[in-house]
Design a protein around this motif. Structure first.
Motif, PDB file in Angstrom:
ATOM      1  N   ASP A 159       0.789  -1.273   0.151  1.00 28.20           N
ATOM      2  CA  ASP A 159       0.079  -0.068   0.132  1.00 28.20           C
ATOM      3  C   ASP A 159       0.898   1.418   0.056  1.00 28.20           C
ATOM      4  O   ASP A 159       0.292   2.507   0.015  1.00 28.20           O
ATOM      5  CB  ASP A 159      -0.916  -0.046   1.143  1.00 28.20           C
ATOM      6  CG  ASP A 159      -0.141   0.369   2.684  1.00 28.20           C
ATOM      7  OD1 ASP A 159       0.931   0.091   2.614  1.00 28.20           O
ATOM      8  OD2 ASP A 159      -1.070   0.651   3.543  1.00 28.20           O
ATOM      9  N   GLY A 160       2.250   1.187   0.147  1.00 25.67           N
ATOM     10  CA  GLY A 160       3.106   2.222   0.112  1.00 25.67           C
ATOM     11  C   GLY A 160       3.283   2.845   1.317  1.00 25.67           C
ATOM     12  O   GLY A 160       4.270   3.886   1.435  1.00 25.67           O
ATOM     13  N   ASP A 163       4.470   7.765   4.109  1.00 26.59           N
ATOM     14  CA  ASP A 163       3.552   7.279   3.096  1.00 26.59           C
ATOM     15  C   ASP A 163       4.334   7.348   1.748  1.00 26.59           C
ATOM     16  O   ASP A 163       4.130   8.467   1.029  1.00 26.59           O
ATOM     17  CB  ASP A 163       2.340   7.991   3.087  1.00 26.59           C
ATOM     18  CG  ASP A 163       1.309   7.806   1.964  1.00 26.59           C
ATOM     19  OD1 ASP A 163       1.460   6.940   1.252  1.00 26.59           O
ATOM     20  OD2 ASP A 163       0.181   8.297   1.808  1.00 26.59           O
ATOM     21  N   PHE A 164       4.886   6.386   1.311  1.00 22.19           N
ATOM     22  CA  PHE A 164       5.559   6.374  -0.125  1.00 22.19           C
ATOM     23  C   PHE A 164       4.662   6.402  -1.169  1.00 22.19           C
ATOM     24  O   PHE A 164       4.936   6.794  -2.267  1.00 22.19           O
ATOM     25  CB  PHE A 164       6.355   4.967  -0.110  1.00 22.19           C
ATOM     26  CG  PHE A 164       7.833   5.280   0.243  1.00 22.19           C
ATOM     27  CD1 PHE A 164       8.685   5.005  -0.725  1.00 22.19           C
ATOM     28  CD2 PHE A 164       8.193   5.633   1.391  1.00 22.19           C
ATOM     29  CE1 PHE A 164      10.360   4.859  -0.368  1.00 22.19           C
ATOM     30  CE2 PHE A 164       9.413   5.981   1.707  1.00 22.19           C
ATOM     31  CZ  PHE A 164      10.671   5.568   0.816  1.00 22.19           C
ATOM     32  N   SER A 165       3.279   6.221  -1.227  1.00 27.32           N
ATOM     33  CA  SER A 165       2.407   6.237  -2.188  1.00 27.32           C
ATOM     34  C   SER A 165       2.226   7.655  -2.802  1.00 27.32           C
ATOM     35  O   SER A 165       2.126   8.035  -3.637  1.00 27.32           O
ATOM     36  CB  SER A 165       1.128   5.857  -1.854  1.00 27.32           C
ATOM     37  OG  SER A 165       0.415   6.506  -0.932  1.00 27.32           O
ATOM     38  N   GLN A 166       2.452   8.745  -1.781  1.00 22.43           N
ATOM     39  CA  GLN A 166       2.581  10.149  -2.263  1.00 22.43           C
ATOM     40  C   GLN A 166       3.664  10.288  -2.902  1.00 22.43           C
ATOM     41  O   GLN A 166       3.844  11.269  -3.958  1.00 22.43           O
ATOM     42  CB  GLN A 166       2.489  10.954  -0.975  1.00 22.43           C
ATOM     43  CG  GLN A 166       1.216  10.991  -0.189  1.00 22.43           C
ATOM     44  CD  GLN A 166       1.164  11.935   0.910  1.00 22.43           C
ATOM     45  OE1 GLN A 166       1.737  12.955   0.892  1.00 22.43           O
ATOM     46  NE2 GLN A 166       0.454  11.656   1.890  1.00 22.43           N
ATOM     47  N   ILE A 167       4.894   9.679  -2.700  1.00 25.23           N
ATOM     48  CA  ILE A 167       6.198   9.937  -3.232  1.00 25.23           C
ATOM     49  C   ILE A 167       6.055   9.476  -4.866  1.00 25.23           C
ATOM     50  O   ILE A 167       6.447  10.144  -5.714  1.00 25.23           O
ATOM     51  CB  ILE A 167       7.350   9.296  -2.859  1.00 25.23           C
ATOM     52  CG1 ILE A 167       7.510   9.896  -1.396  1.00 25.23           C
ATOM     53  CG2 ILE A 167       8.570   9.358  -3.519  1.00 25.23           C
ATOM     54  CD1 ILE A 167       8.636   9.100  -0.621  1.00 25.23           C
ATOM     55  N   ALA A 220       6.486  13.165   1.261  1.00 27.85           N
ATOM     56  CA  ALA A 220       5.768  12.973   2.483  1.00 27.85           C
ATOM     57  C   ALA A 220       6.513  12.971   3.462  1.00 27.85           C
ATOM     58  O   ALA A 220       7.604  12.685   3.523  1.00 27.85           O
ATOM     59  CB  ALA A 220       5.031  11.429   2.235  1.00 27.85           C
ATOM     60  N   PRO A 221       5.950  13.501   4.736  1.00 24.42           N
ATOM     61  CA  PRO A 221       6.670  13.690   5.971  1.00 24.42           C
ATOM     62  C   PRO A 221       6.891  12.210   6.289  1.00 24.42           C
ATOM     63  O   PRO A 221       6.240  11.052   6.221  1.00 24.42           O
ATOM     64  CB  PRO A 221       5.710  14.297   6.900  1.00 24.42           C
ATOM     65  CG  PRO A 221       4.327  14.311   6.354  1.00 24.42           C
ATOM     66  CD  PRO A 221       4.586  13.940   4.697  1.00 24.42           C
ATOM     67  N   VAL A 222       7.942  12.261   7.374  1.00 28.77           N
ATOM     68  CA  VAL A 222       8.318  11.040   8.169  1.00 28.77           C
ATOM     69  C   VAL A 222       7.869  10.902   9.405  1.00 28.77           C
ATOM     70  O   VAL A 222       8.408  12.375  10.068  1.00 28.77           O
ATOM     71  CB  VAL A 222       9.662  10.678   7.957  1.00 28.77           C
ATOM     72  CG1 VAL A 222      10.450   9.531   8.789  1.00 28.77           C
ATOM     73  CG2 VAL A 222      10.355  10.441   6.391  1.00 28.77           C
ATOM     74  N   TYR A 223       7.280  10.242  10.020  1.00 26.81           N
ATOM     75  CA  TYR A 223       7.253  10.449  11.617  1.00 26.81           C
ATOM     76  C   TYR A 223       7.985   9.128  12.252  1.00 26.81           C
ATOM     77  O   TYR A 223       7.861   8.146  12.024  1.00 26.81           O
ATOM     78  CB  TYR A 223       5.799   9.960  11.686  1.00 26.81           C
ATOM     79  CG  TYR A 223       4.751  10.859  10.978  1.00 26.81           C
ATOM     80  CD1 TYR A 223       4.486  12.193  11.488  1.00 26.81           C
ATOM     81  CD2 TYR A 223       3.981  10.796   9.802  1.00 26.81           C
ATOM     82  CE1 TYR A 223       3.955  13.370  11.025  1.00 26.81           C
ATOM     83  CE2 TYR A 223       3.393  11.763   9.280  1.00 26.81           C
ATOM     84  CZ  TYR A 223       3.207  13.000   9.788  1.00 26.81           C
ATOM     85  OH  TYR A 223       2.522  13.938   9.174  1.00 26.81           O
ATOM     86  N   ILE A 224       8.603   9.471  13.390  1.00 27.92           N
ATOM     87  CA  ILE A 224       9.497   8.797  14.074  1.00 27.92           C
ATOM     88  C   ILE A 224       9.362   8.744  15.565  1.00 27.92           C
ATOM     89  O   ILE A 224       8.912   9.731  16.002  1.00 27.92           O
ATOM     90  CB  ILE A 224      10.910   9.036  13.546  1.00 27.92           C
ATOM     91  CG1 ILE A 224      11.407  10.408  14.051  1.00 27.92           C
ATOM     92  CG2 ILE A 224      11.119   8.946  12.159  1.00 27.92           C
ATOM     93  CD1 ILE A 224      12.833  10.527  13.892  1.00 27.92           C
TER      94      ILE A 224
END
Length: 143
Positions: A63-64, A91-95, A101-105
């Motif tokens: 699903d990305g 969310d790689f689907s946006q890429i 897409a932001p990364v949340y860690i």
């Protein structure tokens, strides 16, 4: 009861894709080396410890959704070593649609240096965006 976010630092992390295994049983497997990392804040300032391996063993699902698995060792300005590991999601689907897409860690820290032992007791969270070839994260302590 509400959460409080206390600023910890700004982390700039520069990755390099080392290997793309393609589609494996758990998803697309990417191995990334961390080339540089600088964590700059009032309470915590450190950089990637030279000569110590650091990387992200990322999996991207059908699903990305990217699941991160990052491990690195930082060295503070005054010589303390701090191990950092964090998982996260992106969310790689946006890429794939031409958008970043932001990364949340959620970083956790380990050190034996008493000056920074407070890091052993905190949970941190962060949000990162691409800036050039790096990720720039705002990192907060959760209280």
């Amino acid at each position: 009861m509400s959460l409080e976010l206390i600023p910890l630092c700004i982390a700039t992390v520069t990755p390099i894709l080392v290997a793309d295994l393609g589609l494996a049983p758990a998803g697309r497997r990417l191995m990334v080396t961390i080339r540089q990392a600088d964590w700059e804040g009032e309470r915590f300032r450190a950089h990637l410890k030279e000569g110590v391996s650091a990387g992200d063993w990322m999996t991207v699902g059908a699903d990305g959704t990217a699941l991160m698995d990052v491990r690195l060792t930082l060295e503070t300005e005054d010589g303390a070593l701090v191990y950092v590991e964090y998982g996260g999601r992106r969310d790689f689907s946006q890429i794939y649609q031409g958008q970043d897409a932001p990364v949340y860690i959620a970083p956790c820290f380990e050190t034996s240096d008493e000056r920074y032992s407070w890091l052993n007791k905190i949970q941190a969270v962060g949000k990162g965006l691409a800036v050039g070839g790096s990720r720039v994260y705002e990192i907060y302590e959760v209280r």
